[in-house]
Design a protein around this motif. Structure first.
Motif, short mmCIF file in Angstrom:
data_model
loop_
_atom_site.label_atom_id
_atom_site.label_comp_id
_atom_site.label_asym_id
_atom_site.label_seq_id
_atom_site.Cartn_x
_atom_site.Cartn_y
_atom_site.Cartn_z
N LEU A 256 -19.53 2.00 -1.16
CA LEU A 256 -18.58 1.46 -1.37
C LEU A 256 -18.09 0.38 -0.35
CD1 LEU A 256 -15.52 0.87 -3.04
CD2 LEU A 256 -14.69 2.63 -1.87
N PHE A 257 -17.62 0.01 0.79
CA PHE A 257 -17.82 -0.21 2.04
C PHE A 257 -18.77 -1.60 1.90
CE2 PHE A 257 -17.99 -1.30 6.66
CZ PHE A 257 -16.43 -1.58 6.86
N ASN A 258 -19.30 -1.50 1.58
CA ASN A 258 -20.70 -2.33 1.63
C ASN A 258 -20.59 -2.88 0.05
OD1 ASN A 258 -21.62 -2.17 4.43
ND2 ASN A 258 -22.85 -1.28 3.59
N SER A 259 -20.16 -2.50 -0.67
CA SER A 259 -20.39 -3.71 -1.48
C SER A 259 -19.19 -4.84 -1.65
CB SER A 259 -19.26 -2.42 -3.24
OG SER A 259 -18.07 -1.89 -3.60
N ASN A 260 -19.41 -5.31 -3.06
CA ASN A 260 -18.05 -7.20 -2.46
C ASN A 260 -16.94 -6.09 -3.27
OD1 ASN A 260 -20.18 -8.56 -2.11
ND2 ASN A 260 -21.01 -8.78 -4.21
N LEU A 261 -17.12 -5.10 -4.04
CA LEU A 261 -15.23 -4.45 -4.65
C LEU A 261 -14.39 -4.41 -3.56
CD1 LEU A 261 -14.03 -3.38 -7.31
CD2 LEU A 261 -14.70 -0.83 -5.96
N ILE B 244 -10.88 -7.17 -3.68
CA ILE B 244 -9.64 -6.32 -3.24
C ILE B 244 -9.01 -7.08 -2.32
CG2 ILE B 244 -8.56 -4.25 -3.08
CD1 ILE B 244 -10.33 -2.71 -4.81
N VAL B 245 -9.61 -7.13 -1.39
CA VAL B 245 -9.09 -7.72 0.06
C VAL B 245 -8.33 -8.80 -0.59
CG1 VAL B 245 -9.10 -8.55 2.16
CG2 VAL B 245 -9.79 -6.50 1.60
N GLY B 246 -9.42 -10.32 -0.94
CA GLY B 246 -9.25 -11.39 -0.84
C GLY B 246 -7.84 -11.72 -2.08
N ALA B 247 -8.15 -11.03 -2.94
CA ALA B 247 -6.80 -11.23 -4.21
C ALA B 247 -5.41 -10.84 -4.03
CB ALA B 247 -7.13 -9.74 -5.66
N ALA B 248 -5.36 -9.86 -2.33
CA ALA B 248 -4.49 -9.53 -2.12
C ALA B 248 -4.34 -11.17 -1.11
CB ALA B 248 -4.69 -8.12 -0.98
N PHE B 249 -4.74 -11.43 -0.33
CA PHE B 249 -4.83 -12.62 0.42
C PHE B 249 -4.03 -13.72 -0.35
CE2 PHE B 249 -6.56 -10.39 4.38
CZ PHE B 249 -5.70 -10.57 4.76
N THR B 250 -5.08 -14.17 -1.64
CA THR B 250 -4.55 -15.41 -2.78
C THR B 250 -2.66 -15.19 -3.38
OG1 THR B 250 -7.02 -15.52 -3.27
CG2 THR B 250 -5.38 -16.15 -4.85
N LEU B 251 -2.37 -13.40 -3.94
CA LEU B 251 -1.31 -13.44 -3.85
C LEU B 251 -0.10 -13.95 -2.58
CD1 LEU B 251 -1.88 -10.05 -5.94
CD2 LEU B 251 -0.64 -12.24 -6.30
N VAL B 252 -0.39 -12.98 -1.20
CA VAL B 252 0.36 -12.95 -0.49
C VAL B 252 0.41 -14.34 0.14
CG1 VAL B 252 0.48 -12.60 1.94
CG2 VAL B 252 -0.05 -10.88 -0.13
N PHE B 253 -0.75 -15.46 -0.03
CA PHE B 253 -0.33 -16.91 0.54
C PHE B 253 -0.63 -17.79 -0.06
CE2 PHE B 253 -2.33 -13.84 4.22
CZ PHE B 253 -1.72 -14.09 4.76
N ARG B 254 -0.35 -17.28 -1.17
CA ARG B 254 -0.24 -18.95 -2.39
C ARG B 254 1.12 -19.44 -2.31
NH1 ARG B 254 -0.72 -16.70 -8.38
NH2 ARG B 254 1.07 -16.21 -7.66
#
Length: 186
Positions: A26-31, A35-45
């Protein structure tokens, strides 16, 4: 924390993972990255959108200021009565500026690009227009005219007759090519 509860419920209940799936996988997966990328996108958009809007407003203000300063400077030069050659040269340059502005306004596809270019010096605008809508060979004489007039545009020096004659030749050549339309047909 209650506002994130539906998200947590979805994360813990909806996805089903295979029984042999480990935390390391799970840690090495793209999932996790998604999730982290989506969170940053929402915060900084929202912040980046505000920053872009402010940059656009500042750029528009700078361009408007440059146009106003140009018009003020042109009017002052044309109004100067003690240097007749300078007045004629300034009116030629004003005619060229007006023709460039008309041509820039005609091309709607690149209007936004042209609007972002400050008008302190018209050579960058001519260069931007050269590959797009100045394919009739008028870019070189326009650049030459603005280069020639650059040392006289502050109004301190009188324009020599040879320079004035060169500017008049450039204006006549641009009229022949149709770049400068007759008054009333622009």
């Amino acid at each position: 924390m209650d506002q994130f509860q539906p998200f947590f419920d979805f994360v813990w209940t909806t996805p089903t993972l295979p029984d042999d799936f480990t935390a390391w996988e799970l840690f090495n997966s793209n999932l996790l990255l998604a999730i982290v990328g989506a969170a940053f996108t929402l915060v900084f958009r929202e912040e980046s959108q505000k920053q872009r809007q402010n940059e656009n407003i500042n750029l528009q203000n700078e361009v408007q200021k440059s146009r106003e300063e140009n018009e003020t400077q042109d009017a002052a030069i044309i109004a100067a009565t003690d240097k007749p050659n300078l007045q004629v040269a300034a009116s030629i340059i004003r005619t060229l500026k007006d023709a460039i502005e008309v041509r820039a306004a005609e091309d709607g596809r690149y209007k936004r690009t042209y609007d972002k270019i400050a008008r302190f010096d018209y050579i960058p605008l001519i260069e931007a227009m050269e590959t797009r809508n100045l394919k009739d060979g008028s870019a070189a004489p326009l650049k030459q005219a603005f280069e020639i007039f650059k040392s006289y545009k502050n109004g301190r020096n009188e324009v020599p007759p040879s320079v004035l004659e060169k500017l008049q030749q450039i204006l006549a050549a641009l009229r022949e090519t149709g770049f400068i339309k007759p008054v009333g047909k622009q």
